[in-house]
Every structure is written in C-alpha cells, then in structure tokens.
Design a protein around this motif. Structure first.
Motif, PDB file in Angstrom:
ATOM      1  N   ALA A   1       0.007   7.272   5.960  1.00 58.71           N
ATOM      2  CA  ALA A   1      -0.771   8.492   5.735  1.00 58.71           C
ATOM      3  C   ALA A   1      -0.472   9.549   6.788  1.00 58.71           C
ATOM      4  CB  ALA A   1      -2.260   8.164   5.746  1.00 58.71           C
ATOM      5  N   VAL A   2      -0.086   9.111   7.982  1.00 61.28           N
ATOM      6  CA  VAL A   2       0.165  10.055   9.083  1.00 61.28           C
ATOM      7  C   VAL A   2       1.647  10.403   9.211  1.00 61.28           C
ATOM      8  CG1 VAL A   2      -0.084  10.441  11.571  1.00 61.28           C
ATOM      9  CG2 VAL A   2      -1.857   9.187  10.313  1.00 61.28           C
TER      10      VAL A   2
ATOM     11  N   PRO B   1       0.796  -1.237   0.000  1.00 63.07           N
ATOM     12  CA  PRO B   1       0.000   0.000   0.000  1.00 63.07           C
ATOM     13  C   PRO B   1       0.827   1.285   0.000  1.00 63.07           C
ATOM     14  CG  PRO B   1       0.039  -0.933   2.190  1.00 63.07           C
ATOM     15  CD  PRO B   1       0.745  -1.919   1.303  1.00 63.07           C
ATOM     16  N   VAL B   2       2.146   1.199   0.152  1.00 62.56           N
ATOM     17  CA  VAL B   2       2.966   2.418   0.251  1.00 62.56           C
ATOM     18  C   VAL B   2       3.909   2.574  -0.936  1.00 62.56           C
ATOM     19  CG1 VAL B   2       2.820   2.413   2.758  1.00 62.56           C
ATOM     20  CG2 VAL B   2       4.764   1.289   1.658  1.00 62.56           C
ATOM     21  N   LEU B   3       3.709   1.791  -1.987  1.00 60.04           N
ATOM     22  CA  LEU B   3       4.625   1.827  -3.125  1.00 60.04           C
ATOM     23  C   LEU B   3       4.718   3.226  -3.733  1.00 60.04           C
ATOM     24  CD1 LEU B   3       3.916  -1.527  -5.015  1.00 60.04           C
ATOM     25  CD2 LEU B   3       5.958  -0.891  -3.730  1.00 60.04           C
TER      26      LEU B   3
ATOM     27  N   ALA C   1      -2.980  -1.491   8.053  1.00 62.11           N
ATOM     28  CA  ALA C   1      -2.146  -0.811   9.050  1.00 62.11           C
ATOM     29  C   ALA C   1      -1.059   0.030   8.393  1.00 62.11           C
ATOM     30  CB  ALA C   1      -1.527  -1.840   9.990  1.00 62.11           C
ATOM     31  N   ALA C   2      -0.414  -0.519   7.363  1.00 61.17           N
ATOM     32  CA  ALA C   2       0.660   0.215   6.692  1.00 61.17           C
ATOM     33  C   ALA C   2       0.125   1.471   6.019  1.00 61.17           C
ATOM     34  CB  ALA C   2       1.354  -0.680   5.673  1.00 61.17           C
TER      35      ALA C   2
ATOM     36  N   MET D   1      -5.408 -21.604  14.908  1.00 62.48           N
ATOM     37  CA  MET D   1      -5.191 -20.289  15.510  1.00 62.48           C
ATOM     38  C   MET D   1      -3.901 -19.655  15.015  1.00 62.48           C
ATOM     39  SD  MET D   1      -4.956 -19.174  19.545  1.00 62.48           S
ATOM     40  CE  MET D   1      -6.723 -19.304  19.778  1.00 62.48           C
ATOM     41  N   VAL D   2      -2.823 -20.433  14.973  1.00 61.38           N
ATOM     42  CA  VAL D   2      -1.517 -19.879  14.615  1.00 61.38           C
ATOM     43  C   VAL D   2      -1.492 -19.436  13.153  1.00 61.38           C
ATOM     44  CG1 VAL D   2       0.949 -20.375  14.403  1.00 61.38           C
ATOM     45  CG2 VAL D   2      -0.313 -21.186  16.404  1.00 61.38           C
ATOM     46  N   THR D   3      -2.017 -20.262  12.262  1.00 63.93           N
ATOM     47  CA  THR D   3      -2.011 -19.868  10.857  1.00 63.93           C
ATOM     48  C   THR D   3      -3.007 -18.747  10.567  1.00 63.93           C
ATOM     49  OG1 THR D   3      -3.556 -21.653  10.294  1.00 63.93           O
ATOM     50  CG2 THR D   3      -1.216 -22.117  10.027  1.00 63.93           C
ATOM     51  N   SER D   4      -3.984 -18.552  11.440  1.00 67.46           N
ATOM     52  CA  SER D   4      -4.847 -17.379  11.298  1.00 67.46           C
ATOM     53  C   SER D   4      -4.028 -16.105  11.443  1.00 67.46           C
ATOM     54  CB  SER D   4      -5.962 -17.405  12.345  1.00 67.46           C
ATOM     55  OG  SER D   4      -6.887 -18.436  12.084  1.00 67.46           O
ATOM     56  N   GLY D   5      -2.976 -16.184  12.266  1.00 71.75           N
ATOM     57  CA  GLY D   5      -2.083 -15.029  12.404  1.00 71.75           C
ATOM     58  C   GLY D   5      -1.421 -14.669  11.089  1.00 71.75           C
ATOM     59  N   VAL D   6      -1.117 -15.681  10.269  1.00 71.21           N
ATOM     60  CA  VAL D   6      -0.514 -15.415   8.961  1.00 71.21           C
ATOM     61  C   VAL D   6      -1.468 -14.603   8.096  1.00 71.21           C
ATOM     62  CG1 VAL D   6       0.426 -16.466   6.879  1.00 71.21           C
ATOM     63  CG2 VAL D   6       0.839 -17.533   9.096  1.00 71.21           C
ATOM     64  N   VAL D   7      -2.734 -15.000   8.091  1.00 67.34           N
ATOM     65  CA  VAL D   7      -3.716 -14.302   7.269  1.00 67.34           C
ATOM     66  C   VAL D   7      -3.942 -12.882   7.788  1.00 67.34           C
ATOM     67  CG1 VAL D   7      -6.072 -14.359   6.383  1.00 67.34           C
ATOM     68  CG2 VAL D   7      -4.814 -16.486   6.699  1.00 67.34           C
ATOM     69  N   VAL D   8      -3.976 -12.735   9.114  1.00 67.07           N
ATOM     70  CA  VAL D   8      -4.104 -11.394   9.697  1.00 67.07           C
ATOM     71  C   VAL D   8      -2.940 -10.514   9.245  1.00 67.07           C
ATOM     72  CG1 VAL D   8      -4.041 -10.076  11.851  1.00 67.07           C
ATOM     73  CG2 VAL D   8      -5.442 -12.129  11.694  1.00 67.07           C
ATOM     74  N   GLY D   9      -1.738 -11.090   9.219  1.00 63.87           N
ATOM     75  CA  GLY D   9      -0.573 -10.328   8.784  1.00 63.87           C
ATOM     76  C   GLY D   9      -0.636  -9.942   7.326  1.00 63.87           C
ATOM     77  N   ILE D  10      -1.064 -10.884   6.466  1.00 58.81           N
ATOM     78  CA  ILE D  10      -1.127 -10.611   5.026  1.00 58.81           C
ATOM     79  C   ILE D  10      -2.157  -9.532   4.713  1.00 58.81           C
ATOM     80  CG2 ILE D  10      -1.763 -11.598   2.791  1.00 58.81           C
ATOM     81  CD1 ILE D  10      -0.599 -14.255   3.740  1.00 58.81           C
ATOM     82  N   LEU D  11      -3.359  -9.699   5.267  1.00 56.65           N
ATOM     83  CA  LEU D  11      -4.432  -8.757   4.949  1.00 56.65           C
ATOM     84  C   LEU D  11      -4.371  -7.502   5.822  1.00 56.65           C
ATOM     85  CD1 LEU D  11      -7.393 -11.297   4.535  1.00 56.65           C
ATOM     86  CD2 LEU D  11      -5.942 -10.301   2.763  1.00 56.65           C
ATOM     87  N   GLY D  12      -4.037  -7.679   7.101  1.00 56.72           N
ATOM     88  CA  GLY D  12      -3.989  -6.536   8.012  1.00 56.72           C
ATOM     89  C   GLY D  12      -2.835  -5.594   7.727  1.00 56.72           C
ATOM     90  N   ALA D  13      -1.737  -6.119   7.159  1.00 56.29           N
ATOM     91  CA  ALA D  13      -0.587  -5.267   6.852  1.00 56.29           C
ATOM     92  C   ALA D  13      -0.969  -4.160   5.890  1.00 56.29           C
ATOM     93  CB  ALA D  13       0.548  -6.107   6.256  1.00 56.29           C
ATOM     94  N   ARG D  14      -1.854  -4.461   4.946  1.00 59.48           N
ATOM     95  CA  ARG D  14      -2.270  -3.459   3.969  1.00 59.48           C
ATOM     96  C   ARG D  14      -2.996  -2.297   4.648  1.00 59.48           C
ATOM     97  NH1 ARG D  14      -2.831  -8.507   1.423  1.00 59.48           N
ATOM     98  NH2 ARG D  14      -2.007  -8.605  -0.693  1.00 59.48           N
TER      99      ARG D  14
END
Length: 389
Positions: free
Chosen positions: A152-153, A25-27, A146-147, A131-144
């Motif tokens: 922006a700020v 998202p920051v390219l 959060a980043a 539960m643990v691999t759900s963290g992977v998905v949170v990282g992949i999708l959530g990174a967009r």
C-alpha cells in the motif's frame, strides 16, 4: 536448545514461508502492473507452491546427508535470489520463475524444524517444536498483513525486496549463532531418497501423514475461502477488514505452542484427538459467516489453535520415532500438508460457488472428521516405527 536459538529458528521459518504466501494480498497490484488477466492470477500463487512441493521431495532429504547449518544458510540465500528476481521482474514469466525458485528453497523451513528437533534433548523437543513451528504460522498469517501494508505504501515489488534483505540477514545469523551439525554419519543422496520412499510403507508415517493431509485441507478450506462470504452481502468488508480475522487465527495458533509441552509429557495421542474434535467443532461457528461475524472470529481462533496443536504433536511423534531421518520424515509429512492445502483451496471455491458458505463449512468439517476417524482407527501411536500402530 537455547531460547535464542529457538527464536532464530522460528524467525527463519516465518520469513521463509512468507515468500510463498506474500503474493496473496498483492495479486491485484501485480496483475495491474504486469497486465496479467484476472483468470491467470492464480498462477502467481501456484508457482511458489509448485516449487515448494518439488523442494519437499528433492531438497529436504539433503538434511540427512549435509551439514544442516550450512544447508539452511545456503537455501536462505538462494530463496533471496528468487525473491530479488521477482521484485525486478518486468515480464510475467520472469516473475513466475522467481517465485518458483523462492518456493523451491522455502523448504528450508522443514530443514530448520528437523535441525531444531535434533539439537533438542528428548524432554524439551516438544517445547522446541512448538516454538519453531509457531514461526511457520506467523509467516503464513502475518505475510498477508505485512505484505498488504508494504504494498500500500511502496508497491508490490517492495514486498519481495524486503523479503530478500531479511533472508540474507538470516543466512548470516544462522552461520553466526547456530552450532555446526554434530552428526558424523551421513547417508548418500540415493539412500536418502530410497529411505523417504520406504516411509510411505510404514503405518505410523502414513497414518500421521493422512491426518496432516485432512488437517490442512480443513485449514485451506477456511483461509482460501473466508474472504468470499465476508466481501459479499450483507457485510461487504474491505480487504483490510477481512485481514483482521488473521489476527484471531494468529492468536489461536500461538496459543497452541503449549502443545509441545504436553507432547513432552507424553500426551501426544490425547492432544491430537482433542484438537481434532475442536477442529470439527470450530466449523459450527465459522459456518455462521453469512449471519454473524463474532462466531466466525471465535471459530477461526479455535481452528488455528487445533491445527497448530495437531501439527506440533505430529512432528514431535515423527521426529521421536525416526531420530536418524528427521529431515526426510518431516519433508515427507509436509508433502501431505502441501497436497491437503491445495485440495482445501480448490474445493472451497467450488463449494461456495454451488452451495454458498454453508457448503464450504460442511466441507471443512468433513475434512476434520476424516482426520479424526484416521486418528481413532490408528490405535495407540508408538515411538518404535517397526511396531504396529
């Protein structure tokens, strides 16, 4: 494995994988700051992915020969070094080096998943993996999400500075709260690499690897291409609004954490087949992106649910089948993931340029059908890696 340790392992996976996907998202900001031409921006994402691919082959197998708690902590610190280098980079080449280093050690994700599986009893292994691999998905999708918000700020450099802080904090927490590796017998590095090579001759590993390959090719087709129709006529959505579809995907993926419990109950094959049918069907809804957005949201939820359910089932089966090579087998399986994701990301833009979003949707569905055909032809999977499947 206690709930607190599962949560910690899931957070480690989320933050580590975010080091690879935070660039997307920051390219534009990075390109404007460092003077990178639009045609070369893709290398910023590719650098981390190439480092990750190398790490899958060379670093993840270390988990079968070194105390995994210390290995996880050290890889988190080294990934933090890479993100700090990226945050401070004044030249493009230095940014690429930093991102490659971060990607190289982001394979701590696979070591963490393997360790979590090893610390779990057989009847709770699926629940833990879910539960643990759900963290992977949170990282992949959530990174967009959060980043984009951080950039922006405070600008894009704040994204990598924040990741470095989180990685170092997690390294401390891992050493503080995870138990030492209980294994007494550990292989030499050459033996581990040889063992990894042999896996590619075993039907169970290869069949599940090919399912992973086409599964994430379908996943990559969606997430690397969905912005193309959404920012075009008739929608012309902003980046922020396009990012909201990630919430639907996140909801679907987290909902599939239940798949681990189904795997514990002995329904691995049923879960895999059913989820692959759902994956193929999801493209009927996603393909409507040029005409209606509501079906797309529903399709994204279905697709991410299906991908996570198959992924958890795959890892449950493989770690059960190869209990003494969990790091190698998960690392090897994720090589298929990396190659499949790259294929989907590349193919979807080509398909869109030639046949529009309909072509991309047909491509994503075709990948899903390939995975389903492999599942159907592989027969009943077994926990004995030496029996035919």
């Amino acid at each position: 494995m206690t709930l607190g340790r599962r949560v910690l392992a899931a957070v480690v996976c989320a933050v580590a994988v975010a080091t690879i996907y935070a660039a997307q998202p920051v390219l534009a900001q990075v390109g404007g700051d460092l003077g990178v031409p639009d045609a070369d921006l893709g290398w910023i994402v590719t650098a981390g992915q190439l480092g990750y691919l190398v790490g899958l082959a060379l670093l993840v197998p270390l988990g079968d020969m070194i105390d995994r708690r210390r290995l996880i902590a050290s890889h988190l610190v080294l990934a933090a070094v890479g993100t700090l280098l990226a945050a401070a980079a004044a030249r493009t080449w230095l940014l690429l080096v930093g991102l490659a280093i971060a990607g190289l050690f982001a394979v701590v994700v696979q070591t963490t998943v393997a360790y979590a599986a090893a610390l779990s009893t057989p009847d709770e292994r699926g629940r833990t993996l879910g539960m643990v691999t759900s963290g992977v998905v949170v990282g992949i999708l959530g990174a967009r999400v959060a980043a984009g918000a951080l950039a922006a700020v405070w600008g894009w450099r704040s994204v990598y500075a924040a990741l470095a802080v989180l990685l170092i904090a997690l390294a401390y927490l891992v050493m503080r709260f995870l138990p030492p590796d209980p294994r007494a017998d550990r292989a030499a590095y050459r033996q581990v690499l040889t063992s990894l090579g042999r896996l590619f001759h075993e039907r169970l590993f290869v069949s599940r690897g090919l399912i992973t390959f086409f599964l994430f090719a379908s996943f990559g087709t969606l997430w690397s291409g969905l912005a193309l129709p959404l920012r075009s006529a008739p929608w012309h959505l902003s980046t922020a609004r396009i990012g909201l579809f990630g919430i639907a995907g996140l909801a679907g993926a987290l909902g599939a954490a239940r798949a681990g419990r189904w795997a514990d109950a002995g329904f691995v094959r049923v879960v895999t087949g059913g989820a692959l049918v759902l994956l193929a069907a999801s493209w009927l809804a996603i393909g409507q992106a040029s005409w209606s957005l509501w079906p797309v949201g529903a399709g994204v939820l279905m697709l991410d649910f299906a991908v996570q359910a198959v992924h958890v089932s795959n890892q449950h089966l493989l770690t059960t089948a190869y209990p003494y090579r969990t790091s190698s087998v998960i690392g090897g399986n994720m090589i298929f993931y990396s190659l499949g994701s790259a294929l989907g990301a590349t193919a979807t833009t080509t398909a869109f340029a030639t046949t529009g979003w309909t072509g991309s949707a047909v491509l994503g569905a075709a990948f899903a059908m390939c995975a389903l055909l492999i599942w159907a032809s592989s027969g009943r999977q077994t926990t004995d890696p030496h029996r035919p499947v």
